[in-house]
Scaffold this motif. Sequence first.
Motif, PDB file in Angstrom:
ATOM      1  N   ARG A   1       0.839  -1.205  -0.121  1.00 41.87           N
ATOM      2  CA  ARG A   1      -0.140   0.089   0.174  1.00 41.87           C
ATOM      3  C   ARG A   1       0.874   1.206   0.058  1.00 41.87           C
ATOM      4  O   ARG A   1       1.781   1.134   0.475  1.00 41.87           O
TER       5      ARG A   1
ATOM      6  N   ILE B   1      -0.014  -2.318  10.523  1.00 39.64           N
ATOM      7  CA  ILE B   1      -0.248  -3.457   9.536  1.00 39.64           C
ATOM      8  C   ILE B   1      -0.650  -3.014   8.236  1.00 39.64           C
ATOM      9  O   ILE B   1      -0.153  -3.029   7.267  1.00 39.64           O
ATOM     10  N   ILE B   2      -1.515  -1.633   8.215  1.00 38.05           N
ATOM     11  CA  ILE B   2      -1.966  -1.065   7.040  1.00 38.05           C
ATOM     12  C   ILE B   2      -1.016  -0.605   6.215  1.00 38.05           C
ATOM     13  O   ILE B   2      -0.671  -0.622   4.965  1.00 38.05           O
TER      14      ILE B   2
ATOM     15  N   ARG C   1       0.557  -8.849  11.081  1.00 33.46           N
ATOM     16  CA  ARG C   1      -0.538  -9.199  10.579  1.00 33.46           C
ATOM     17  C   ARG C   1      -0.963 -10.911  11.527  1.00 33.46           C
ATOM     18  O   ARG C   1      -1.983 -11.000  11.874  1.00 33.46           O
TER      19      ARG C   1
ATOM     20  N   THR D   1     -15.312   1.320  10.748  1.00 34.55           N
ATOM     21  CA  THR D   1     -16.008   0.677   9.804  1.00 34.55           C
ATOM     22  C   THR D   1     -17.302  -0.171  10.147  1.00 34.55           C
ATOM     23  O   THR D   1     -18.359  -0.347   9.457  1.00 34.55           O
TER      24      THR D   1
ATOM     25  N   THR E   1     -17.626  -0.097   3.493  1.00 38.83           N
ATOM     26  CA  THR E   1     -17.472   1.095   4.281  1.00 38.83           C
ATOM     27  C   THR E   1     -15.994   1.476   4.321  1.00 38.83           C
ATOM     28  O   THR E   1     -15.660   2.672   4.729  1.00 38.83           O
ATOM     29  N   VAL E   2     -15.112   0.757   3.580  1.00 41.15           N
ATOM     30  CA  VAL E   2     -13.772   1.245   3.067  1.00 41.15           C
ATOM     31  C   VAL E   2     -13.858   1.481   1.748  1.00 41.15           C
ATOM     32  O   VAL E   2     -13.964   0.417   1.074  1.00 41.15           O
TER      33      VAL E   2
ATOM     34  N   ALA F   1      -9.558  -0.045  -2.076  1.00 37.15           N
ATOM     35  CA  ALA F   1      -8.457  -0.661  -1.740  1.00 37.15           C
ATOM     36  C   ALA F   1      -7.224  -0.263  -2.477  1.00 37.15           C
ATOM     37  O   ALA F   1      -7.307  -0.061  -3.724  1.00 37.15           O
TER      38      ALA F   1
ATOM     39  N   LEU G   1     -14.265  -0.043  -4.388  1.00 36.60           N
ATOM     40  CA  LEU G   1     -14.960  -1.068  -3.856  1.00 36.60           C
ATOM     41  C   LEU G   1     -16.582  -0.864  -4.208  1.00 36.60           C
ATOM     42  O   LEU G   1     -17.315  -1.834  -4.610  1.00 36.60           O
TER      43      LEU G   1
ATOM     44  N   PRO H   1     -15.933  -6.214  -0.455  1.00 39.82           N
ATOM     45  CA  PRO H   1     -15.955  -5.102   0.752  1.00 39.82           C
ATOM     46  C   PRO H   1     -14.809  -5.022   1.738  1.00 39.82           C
ATOM     47  O   PRO H   1     -14.537  -4.181   2.360  1.00 39.82           O
TER      48      PRO H   1
ATOM     49  N   LEU I   1     -14.394 -11.232  12.630  1.00 39.42           N
ATOM     50  CA  LEU I   1     -14.748 -10.302  13.708  1.00 39.42           C
ATOM     51  C   LEU I   1     -15.749  -9.445  13.365  1.00 39.42           C
ATOM     52  O   LEU I   1     -16.831  -9.250  14.223  1.00 39.42           O
TER      53      LEU I   1
ATOM     54  N   ILE J   1     -21.113  -7.232  13.724  1.00 36.50           N
ATOM     55  CA  ILE J   1     -22.463  -6.392  12.922  1.00 36.50           C
ATOM     56  C   ILE J   1     -23.725  -7.139  13.043  1.00 36.50           C
ATOM     57  O   ILE J   1     -24.854  -6.735  13.409  1.00 36.50           O
TER      58      ILE J   1
HETATM   59  C1  HEM Z   1     -17.214  -3.866   8.292  1.00 36.92           C
HETATM   60  C2  HEM Z   1     -16.020  -3.714   8.863  1.00 36.92           C
HETATM   61  C3  HEM Z   1     -14.854  -3.699   7.910  1.00 36.92           C
HETATM   62  C4  HEM Z   1     -14.516  -3.387   6.728  1.00 36.92           C
HETATM   63  C5  HEM Z   1     -15.673  -3.203   5.766  1.00 36.92           C
HETATM   64  C6  HEM Z   1     -13.238  -3.574   6.333  1.00 36.92           C
HETATM   65  C7  HEM Z   1     -12.402  -3.322   4.991  1.00 36.92           C
HETATM   66  C8  HEM Z   1     -11.214  -3.489   5.011  1.00 36.92           C
HETATM   67  C9  HEM Z   1     -10.628  -3.378   3.820  1.00 36.92           C
HETATM   68  C10 HEM Z   1     -11.218  -3.046   2.348  1.00 36.92           C
HETATM   69  C11 HEM Z   1      -9.265  -3.485   3.956  1.00 36.92           C
HETATM   70  C12 HEM Z   1      -8.246  -3.345   2.747  1.00 36.92           C
HETATM   71  C13 HEM Z   1      -8.071  -4.534   2.007  1.00 36.92           C
HETATM   72  C14 HEM Z   1      -7.135  -4.564   0.861  1.00 36.92           C
HETATM   73  O1  HEM Z   1      -6.552  -3.616   0.630  1.00 36.92           O
HETATM   74  O2  HEM Z   1      -7.205  -5.409  -0.024  1.00 36.92           O
HETATM   75  C15 HEM Z   1      -9.107  -3.701   5.315  1.00 36.92           C
HETATM   76  C16 HEM Z   1      -7.674  -3.894   5.789  1.00 36.92           C
HETATM   77  C17 HEM Z   1      -7.456  -4.059   7.073  1.00 36.92           C
HETATM   78  N1  HEM Z   1      -8.378  -3.992   7.928  1.00 36.92           N
HETATM   79 FE1  HEM Z   1     -10.633  -3.940   8.026  1.00 36.92          FE
HETATM   80  N2  HEM Z   1     -12.424  -3.893   7.551  1.00 36.92           N
HETATM   81  C18 HEM Z   1     -13.440  -3.786   8.553  1.00 36.92           C
HETATM   82  C19 HEM Z   1     -13.269  -4.192   9.965  1.00 36.92           C
HETATM   83  C20 HEM Z   1     -11.885  -4.487  10.490  1.00 36.92           C
HETATM   84  C21 HEM Z   1     -11.864  -4.871  11.837  1.00 36.92           C
HETATM   85  C22 HEM Z   1     -12.774  -5.027  12.935  1.00 36.92           C
HETATM   86  C23 HEM Z   1     -10.290  -4.806  12.070  1.00 36.92           C
HETATM   87  C24 HEM Z   1      -9.593  -5.055  13.273  1.00 36.92           C
HETATM   88  C25 HEM Z   1      -9.865  -5.679  14.112  1.00 36.92           C
HETATM   89  C26 HEM Z   1      -9.745  -4.450  10.894  1.00 36.92           C
HETATM   90  C27 HEM Z   1      -8.415  -4.415  10.372  1.00 36.92           C
HETATM   91  C28 HEM Z   1      -7.960  -4.084   9.313  1.00 36.92           C
HETATM   92  C29 HEM Z   1      -6.243  -4.190   9.222  1.00 36.92           C
HETATM   93  C30 HEM Z   1      -5.274  -4.412  10.221  1.00 36.92           C
HETATM   94  C31 HEM Z   1      -6.234  -4.004   7.767  1.00 36.92           C
HETATM   95  C32 HEM Z   1      -4.879  -4.091   7.042  1.00 36.92           C
HETATM   96  C33 HEM Z   1      -4.536  -5.572   6.493  1.00 36.92           C
HETATM   97  C34 HEM Z   1      -3.107  -5.588   5.902  1.00 36.92           C
HETATM   98  O3  HEM Z   1      -2.722  -4.793   5.122  1.00 36.92           O
HETATM   99  O4  HEM Z   1      -2.676  -6.522   5.713  1.00 36.92           O
HETATM  100  N3  HEM Z   1     -10.899  -4.117   9.917  1.00 36.92           N
HETATM  101  N4  HEM Z   1     -10.314  -3.626   5.678  1.00 36.92           N
END
Ligand code: HEM
Length: 507
Positions: free
Chosen positions: A71, A92-93, A105, A297, A367-368, A371, A400, A443, A456, A461
């Motif tokens: 990213r 992590i992001i 991760r 989110t 909600t994100v 990507a 998305l 999503p 989770l 949700i």
């Molecule tokens: C409705 C709830 C959620 C949605 C829609 C969502 C969506 C996303 C999306 C679209 C990404 C980017 C994926 C990509 O680039 O391919 C992401 C990454 C990430 N999300 Fe979520 N997320 C949600 C909830 C959560 C929760 C509850 C956590 C933590 C407990 C979390 C932690 C992360 C982390 C750490 C990343 C980065 C992953 C990486 O780069 O390896 N997210 N999320």
Amino acid sequence: MESLVTLVLVAAFLFATVVFLRRRTITINITPSRARRAPAPLKPRQRLITISDAAVAQRALVENADAFSTRPFALFGKPLITGPERRRSDNIISAPHGRLWRALRCNLSSEVIHPTRMASLGPLRRAAIGAVVADLRRQSTAAAKGEAALVVRDCLYAAVFSMTARLCFGAAVDEAQVRGMQRNMQEFFLAVGPSPSKKQPGARPTELGRGRDPAGSIRRRQVEFFLPLIEARRQSSRFCNNEGGLRLYIDSLLDLSVPDVDDDHLDVDDNGIRRRALTDDELVSLVSEFLGAGTETVVASIEWTLAHLTTNPRVQNKLCREVSCIVDGDDSRCPSEPEEREIQMHHRSAMPYLHAVVLESLRMHPTVPFAMRELRTESEGAVIGQTTMPEGGLRVHFSLGAIGRDSKAWTDPDEFRPERFLAGGEAEDVGPLPGPKGIRMMPFGAGPRYCPGMNLAMLNIKCFLAALVREFQWTTQHEISSVDLTEIDGFFKVMKNPLRARVTPRA
Ligand code: HEM
């Protein structure tokens, strides 16, 4: 003349990108960077393309996963995630694809939110749901006299935040500390763009645009706030504190040692890699990422779903019947332990309609919104073959929302129709993550960087929605307000105007 040259350059660039993504005909929407607001600053001369086509996303994120695994670092602007020492403090992001990212991760996924730990989250979640229900009951009684519509976002946000904060720091943090964390995170999200936090009581107006060093000072306040909490946990006898079977995120981070060298290309033996503890700056970045990702989110997804249920009484009643039947029924197949029972009840097979409603909401309002990936100039040879990588590298945003509403892939994509995810429906085999048949919606992203919090998030949700629909009837109050489904894309996709609904306790 100048515009002709620009046109030729853009056309050449589009052609090169299509060739690069595959040498056969594909539909690709490429939006020049000025057409959409980029949530993160671009590097000078860096090109941005936006992909709205599921087939292209599949080829890039799944079939060319290695090239599309990093990213952009400056998602928020460097000073917001760079500690006082001015060195990178990745979470992590932001971590580039490599050993550090893998360690961070893996720690989150296997230590804290592994499916085997889901049951121990039950008491925290039930307390949070109980707080929202009690708050809405109190407000609905008060509102009934004045016939006012309620805004659900505020109490929802407070409850989900408190649950996430306690999963991070444990039961020892008090209400005042939780509210302090919440304010701190709201300030952060105010700085990076539109978010539900904007409407939060107590959120301070952003300092951006006032000509001071706003990002740096927000980060400083974040460090000042979180470090004492982290330090207190470090000094506590945390091994003796039983947190009800929970593995707190902060404990997992304090115990973690990460590879000192984050370069997969170094020819070193796995056993020879030096390891180190996380720095204080990294701990602050990781903790704030957890609180932000775990709250914003989930709250936005629940609010979007409630908005559709409020305007669709048929769907709401059908969902309420399913939930009541399972929750109030006596299904002998369900385990007797409340935690286990909760998880089983919210499984797709037990409540297919609840699952379908949540998926339909995420399809329409992921909600994100994007990507994001960055293709570096260094990876040019390996990835692009004959094609020339633009100077400064390439930023790719996968939209998305556009993928979920592609009219080539979905019937009436702008209609909220959960039935499409039920058996016999056009999307019966579509889940929250892309499956073997390729991407229809994503999503939670796709490829190695997909969201590790997905399970989770889905469980949270579903549990909140099930309770809110079983306890209350949701209706509009035409004379005062109607539901406005206008989206606003910042770092999160949120309702431009928060949901205002009449909330009536069910008998
Ligand atoms: C409705 C709830 C959620 C949605 C829609 C969502 C969506 C996303 C999306 C679209 C990404 C980017 C994926 C990509 O680039 O391919 C992401 C990454 C990430 N999300 Fe979520 N997320 C949600 C909830 C959560 C929760 C509850 C956590 C933590 C407990 C979390 C932690 C992360 C982390 C750490 C990343 C980065 C992953 C990486 O780069 O390896 N997210 N999320």
